[in-house]
Every structure is written in structure tokens, then in C-alpha cells.
Design a protein around this motif. Structure first.
Motif, PDB file in Angstrom:
ATOM      1  N   ASP A 294      75.725 -22.365  44.722  1.00  0.00           N
ATOM      2  CA  ASP A 294      76.889 -23.118  45.858  1.00  0.00           C
ATOM      3  C   ASP A 294      76.211 -24.448  46.420  1.00  0.00           C
ATOM      4  O   ASP A 294      76.608 -25.246  47.068  1.00  0.00           O
ATOM      5  CB  ASP A 294      77.512 -22.132  46.706  1.00  0.00           C
ATOM      6  N   ALA A 295      74.856 -23.362  47.416  1.00  0.00           N
ATOM      7  CA  ALA A 295      74.389 -25.007  47.862  1.00  0.00           C
ATOM      8  C   ALA A 295      73.374 -26.273  47.322  1.00  0.00           C
ATOM      9  O   ALA A 295      73.938 -27.457  47.884  1.00  0.00           O
ATOM     10  CB  ALA A 295      72.793 -24.216  48.358  1.00  0.00           C
ATOM     11  N   MET A 296      73.475 -26.434  46.086  1.00  0.00           N
ATOM     12  CA  MET A 296      73.317 -27.126  44.916  1.00  0.00           C
ATOM     13  C   MET A 296      74.604 -28.392  45.034  1.00  0.00           C
ATOM     14  O   MET A 296      74.420 -29.207  44.948  1.00  0.00           O
ATOM     15  CB  MET A 296      72.902 -27.003  43.923  1.00  0.00           C
ATOM     16  N   ALA A 297      75.781 -27.763  44.570  1.00  0.00           N
ATOM     17  CA  ALA A 297      77.454 -27.564  45.037  1.00  0.00           C
ATOM     18  C   ALA A 297      77.875 -28.916  46.330  1.00  0.00           C
ATOM     19  O   ALA A 297      78.237 -29.799  45.985  1.00  0.00           O
ATOM     20  CB  ALA A 297      78.223 -27.222  44.260  1.00  0.00           C
ATOM     21  N   GLY A 298      77.351 -28.072  47.482  1.00  0.00           N
ATOM     22  CA  GLY A 298      77.631 -28.813  48.360  1.00  0.00           C
ATOM     23  C   GLY A 298      76.480 -29.452  48.626  1.00  0.00           C
ATOM     24  O   GLY A 298      76.509 -29.598  50.483  1.00  0.00           O
ATOM     25  N   LYS A 299      75.085 -29.889  48.453  1.00  0.00           N
ATOM     26  CA  LYS A 299      74.396 -30.553  48.914  1.00  0.00           C
ATOM     27  C   LYS A 299      73.740 -30.177  50.312  1.00  0.00           C
ATOM     28  O   LYS A 299      73.502 -30.671  50.767  1.00  0.00           O
ATOM     29  CB  LYS A 299      74.982 -32.271  48.957  1.00  0.00           C
ATOM     30  N   ASP A 300      73.556 -28.734  50.328  1.00  0.00           N
ATOM     31  CA  ASP A 300      73.207 -27.972  51.578  1.00  0.00           C
ATOM     32  C   ASP A 300      71.961 -27.892  51.306  1.00  0.00           C
ATOM     33  O   ASP A 300      71.164 -26.787  50.670  1.00  0.00           O
ATOM     34  CB  ASP A 300      74.374 -27.033  52.093  1.00  0.00           C
ATOM     35  N   VAL A 301      70.829 -28.735  51.525  1.00  0.00           N
ATOM     36  CA  VAL A 301      69.447 -28.341  51.494  1.00  0.00           C
ATOM     37  C   VAL A 301      69.093 -27.401  52.007  1.00  0.00           C
ATOM     38  O   VAL A 301      68.554 -26.908  51.363  1.00  0.00           O
ATOM     39  CB  VAL A 301      68.161 -29.659  51.593  1.00  0.00           C
ATOM     40  N   ASP A 302      68.916 -26.874  53.149  1.00  0.00           N
ATOM     41  CA  ASP A 302      69.189 -25.956  53.841  1.00  0.00           C
ATOM     42  C   ASP A 302      69.142 -24.584  52.873  1.00  0.00           C
ATOM     43  O   ASP A 302      67.953 -23.873  52.877  1.00  0.00           O
ATOM     44  CB  ASP A 302      69.300 -26.022  55.167  1.00  0.00           C
ATOM     45  N   ALA A 303      70.258 -24.736  52.859  1.00  0.00           N
ATOM     46  CA  ALA A 303      70.874 -23.303  52.202  1.00  0.00           C
ATOM     47  C   ALA A 303      70.372 -23.363  51.283  1.00  0.00           C
ATOM     48  O   ALA A 303      69.864 -21.653  49.945  1.00  0.00           O
ATOM     49  CB  ALA A 303      72.220 -23.199  51.759  1.00  0.00           C
ATOM     50  N   GLY A 304      70.266 -23.974  50.410  1.00  0.00           N
ATOM     51  CA  GLY A 304      69.268 -23.692  49.009  1.00  0.00           C
ATOM     52  C   GLY A 304      67.883 -23.616  49.256  1.00  0.00           C
ATOM     53  O   GLY A 304      67.212 -22.428  48.250  1.00  0.00           O
ATOM     54  N   ARG A 305      66.836 -23.940  50.117  1.00  0.00           N
ATOM     55  CA  ARG A 305      65.462 -24.165  50.719  1.00  0.00           C
ATOM     56  C   ARG A 305      65.836 -22.029  51.040  1.00  0.00           C
ATOM     57  O   ARG A 305      64.795 -21.554  50.362  1.00  0.00           O
ATOM     58  CB  ARG A 305      64.762 -25.001  51.523  1.00  0.00           C
ATOM     59  N   SER A 306      66.633 -22.102  51.622  1.00  0.00           N
ATOM     60  CA  SER A 306      66.605 -20.523  51.788  1.00  0.00           C
ATOM     61  C   SER A 306      66.574 -19.743  50.721  1.00  0.00           C
ATOM     62  O   SER A 306      66.373 -18.393  50.760  1.00  0.00           O
ATOM     63  CB  SER A 306      67.297 -20.199  53.264  1.00  0.00           C
ATOM     64  N   GLN A 307      67.049 -19.446  49.865  1.00  0.00           N
ATOM     65  CA  GLN A 307      67.415 -19.040  48.766  1.00  0.00           C
ATOM     66  C   GLN A 307      65.353 -18.482  47.989  1.00  0.00           C
ATOM     67  O   GLN A 307      65.425 -17.526  46.970  1.00  0.00           O
ATOM     68  CB  GLN A 307      68.142 -19.369  47.303  1.00  0.00           C
ATOM     69  N   LEU A 308      64.933 -19.612  48.215  1.00  0.00           N
ATOM     70  CA  LEU A 308      63.621 -19.362  47.189  1.00  0.00           C
ATOM     71  C   LEU A 308      63.019 -18.707  47.908  1.00  0.00           C
ATOM     72  O   LEU A 308      62.564 -18.957  49.274  1.00  0.00           O
ATOM     73  CB  LEU A 308      63.028 -21.181  47.767  1.00  0.00           C
ATOM     74  N   CYS A 309      61.757 -18.397  46.857  1.00  0.00           N
ATOM     75  CA  CYS A 309      60.423 -17.686  48.038  1.00  0.00           C
ATOM     76  C   CYS A 309      60.079 -18.978  48.901  1.00  0.00           C
ATOM     77  O   CYS A 309      59.600 -19.611  48.529  1.00  0.00           O
ATOM     78  CB  CYS A 309      59.849 -17.315  46.638  1.00  0.00           C
ATOM     79  N   ALA A 310      59.148 -18.075  49.298  1.00  0.00           N
ATOM     80  CA  ALA A 310      57.929 -19.266  50.448  1.00  0.00           C
ATOM     81  C   ALA A 310      56.772 -20.557  50.086  1.00  0.00           C
ATOM     82  O   ALA A 310      57.078 -21.164  50.272  1.00  0.00           O
ATOM     83  CB  ALA A 310      57.201 -18.455  51.043  1.00  0.00           C
ATOM     84  N   THR A 311      56.747 -19.705  48.586  1.00  0.00           N
ATOM     85  CA  THR A 311      55.814 -20.288  48.132  1.00  0.00           C
ATOM     86  C   THR A 311      56.303 -21.537  46.897  1.00  0.00           C
ATOM     87  O   THR A 311      56.287 -22.318  46.653  1.00  0.00           O
ATOM     88  CB  THR A 311      55.262 -19.423  46.463  1.00  0.00           C
ATOM     89  N   LEU A 312      57.742 -21.454  46.905  1.00  0.00           N
ATOM     90  CA  LEU A 312      58.178 -22.297  46.333  1.00  0.00           C
ATOM     91  C   LEU A 312      58.764 -23.873  47.268  1.00  0.00           C
ATOM     92  O   LEU A 312      59.391 -24.702  46.680  1.00  0.00           O
ATOM     93  CB  LEU A 312      59.366 -22.318  45.691  1.00  0.00           C
TER      94      LEU A 312
END
Length: 164
Positions: free
Chosen positions: A62-80
Motif C-alpha cells: 500500500d505504501a509503495m502504491a501510494g508513494k509513501d516512503v515513510d510508511a514503507g520504511r516503517s514496515q522494514l526491520c532496522a537493519t534494512l
């Protein structure tokens, strides 16, 4: 004659104890993968893992489709997250400005060697050109939460639905 008798008794004792020893190693246990169906207590963690993994990947899609970089980042583990910041908006990144994502679907969720594997089918468009590609996300538990720990091309073929 005493020596023969002692050998026979020892052999008998070993044969009598063999099933007990093998059960302790997992052979013949009721809860092994080929044994009895999983109990509710055994299924609950697996179902939670699948549900949480699906939620994380869907939020990322959903973040990718909406171009919401912050929302995308928040789904990732800290190491990524550091690598994500460098690559996400680059020319081939998931959040590149010239890409649109008209369709993104989760096709399969299953347990894998490094965590839950979530297979997706993502359609990316650039102008009028579209391409659909499979992506495989790995989702792991980090403390009390779940996060995406990997992304790779490809995916798993959906498993047939099973009825309880």
C-alpha cells in the motif's frame, strides 16, 4: 554358561529400552510433523505469524502504491532501513517517481527457513508500459513486533487451500 546367559539378558534389556530411547529422540512422538494433527495451541503461533506477515507486506505494498516512503520504511526491520533510504527512490527503487503500481497482490504466505515468506505479484507501470513481476518478502519477528527482513525476486507457487 553364565556368560551366554548374561549376554542374552543384556541384549534383551537393550531391545526393551530401544523404543524409549527413540521416543526421546523424537521418533514415534505424537506431535511430530507426520503424526497427529496440530493442536489449537500449536496452530496459534503459526497462524499469528502468517497473519502478521501478511499485514506487514500489505502495508508495504500500500505504501509503495501510494508513494509513501515513510510508511514503507516503517514496515522494514532496522537493519534494512539504511539501505532502503539509499535505494527506494532511486531509478529502480520500489518508490521511484516514474513508476506507478496499479496492482499488487499477495499470492502466498508460508513458513520458510529465515522467517515467514510472503509471495506477491506486483504490476509496475511506466507510462503505458506495464510489467508484472513476482517478489518474495521475508518477514521475521523482532522483539514483540514483526518486520520485513528481506525482499527478493521470485516467489512461491500458491499452496492449494486445505479444509480443516
Amino acid at each position: 554358561m553364565g556368560q551366554q546367559h548374561r549376554g542374552a539378558v543384556t541384549g534383551f534389556a537393550l531391545l526393551a529400552l530401544l523404543p524409549i530411547a527413540l521416543t526421546g529422540c523424537g521418533f514415534g512422538a505424537k506431535d511430530d510433523a507426520g503424526g497427529a494433527p496440530a493442536t489449537e495451541a500449536q496452530r496459534a503461533p503459526a497462524e499469528e505469524a502468517a497473519a502478521k506477515s501478511r499485514e506487514r507486506v500489505q502495508a508495504y505494498l500500500d505504501a509503495m502504491a501510494g508513494k509513501d516512503v515513510d510508511a514503507g520504511r516503517s514496515q522494514l526491520c532496522a537493519t534494512l532501513q539504511a539501505a532502503f533510504d539509499d535505494a527506494a527512490t532511486g531509478p529502480n527503487g520500489d518508490f521511484a517517481d516514474h513508476f506507478t503500481v496499479p496492482q499488487a497482490t499477495i499470492t502466498d504466505v508460508r513458513s520458510g527457513p529465515h522467517g515467514e515468506e510472503v509471495s506477491t505479484s506486483i504490476t509496475v507501470a511506466v507510462g503505458s508500459r506495464k510489467a508484472t513481476r513476482p517478489l518474495l518478502f521475508t518477514v521475521t519477528r523482532s522483539g514483540a513486533d514483526w518486520c520485513i527482513s528481506g525482499e527478493a525476486r521470485g516467489g512461491n507457487t500458491p499452496e492449494p487451500a486445505t479444509t480443516p
